[in-house]
Design an enzyme around this catalytic site. Sequence first.
Site, PDB file in Angstrom:
ATOM      1  N   ASP A   1       0.828  -1.218   0.000  1.00 41.14           N
ATOM      2  CA  ASP A   1       0.000   0.000   0.000  1.00 41.14           C
ATOM      3  C   ASP A   1       0.860   1.265   0.000  1.00 41.14           C
ATOM      4  O   ASP A   1       0.350   2.358   0.209  1.00 41.14           O
ATOM      5  CB  ASP A   1      -0.962  -0.005   1.202  1.00 41.14           C
ATOM      6  CG  ASP A   1      -0.251   0.008   2.545  1.00 41.14           C
ATOM      7  OD1 ASP A   1       1.005   0.028   2.576  1.00 41.14           O
ATOM      8  OD2 ASP A   1      -0.952   0.015   3.581  1.00 41.14           O
TER       9      ASP A   1
ATOM     10  N   GLU B   1       1.192   4.419   7.195  1.00 41.11           N
ATOM     11  CA  GLU B   1       0.186   3.976   6.234  1.00 41.11           C
ATOM     12  C   GLU B   1      -0.302   5.173   5.399  1.00 41.11           C
ATOM     13  O   GLU B   1      -0.027   6.324   5.744  1.00 41.11           O
ATOM     14  CB  GLU B   1      -0.986   3.332   6.987  1.00 41.11           C
ATOM     15  CG  GLU B   1      -0.602   2.080   7.791  1.00 41.11           C
ATOM     16  CD  GLU B   1      -0.378   0.839   6.927  1.00 41.11           C
ATOM     17  OE1 GLU B   1       0.082   0.955   5.773  1.00 41.11           O
ATOM     18  OE2 GLU B   1      -0.658  -0.276   7.418  1.00 41.11           O
TER      19      GLU B   1
END
Length: 259
Positions: A135, A142
């Site tokens: 990702d 993140e």
Amino acid sequence: MEIIILPSPDDVARTAADAIERQLTAGPSVLGLATGSTPLGTYQHLIQRHRDGKLSFTQAQAFLLDEYVGLPAEHPQSYHSVIRNEFTASVDFAADAVHGLNGMADDLEAEAGQYEARIAAAGGVDIQILGIGTDGHIGFNEPMSSLASRTRIKTLTQQTLQDNAHFFDGSESVPNHVLTQGLGTIREARHLLLLAIGETKAEAIAAAVEGPVAASCPGSALQLHPHVSVLVDEAAASKLSFQNYYQDTFGRKPAWQGL
Ligand code: PGA
């Protein structure tokens, strides 16, 4: 950024080990270590060079990028345990020279702040090894992490829980929370070595290297750093648009220059 496309995962590992060896032989050094599958080959090369008597870590300190919250240091999947078992116990770091975050701290925010202070007190990180998540995460930053973020608590995405499930007993057993150096913290290291191996990383590498600088791909924050070496095998490079350009310029780079 310098993008270096190498024929095999072992070439990536050897080239990363060369850069770390060059740093270590220049004098006392602070290394930034990453866990995960990607750097394991690099650690194997460094261990072998140490066993061959060519490389010592006695003048080095090391800082880990991140740690799971709620796993005791002795848990086999805590990054304290992983880095010791995969690398640091097999070379000659001084006692207490390898630093990690305490994911069991009562006050996690205080732990994060103290970790930043320990990195600063050591003089900052000279060379930081990084992997990248599917990702686009760097450390455990993140998507949508602030590009200026500092060490703090993060919640893992479902994708990262699934990606890391093979280290645990399924994704339900992966801790949801982590402590991670921030993107702002990581960008203060003097030299960043971003490693990626395999087709599953091709999209994240393309977004990080050739996409816009955007919080949606934390790896793109590295475009703001003055000294980044991106070491990728051909599979991880497969979605880059300018492969020929990278191959050509690296092929003509002066050998004395190093990474
Ligand atoms: P991996 O993880 O090396 O296990 O692929 C990289 C990362 O999540 O940063």
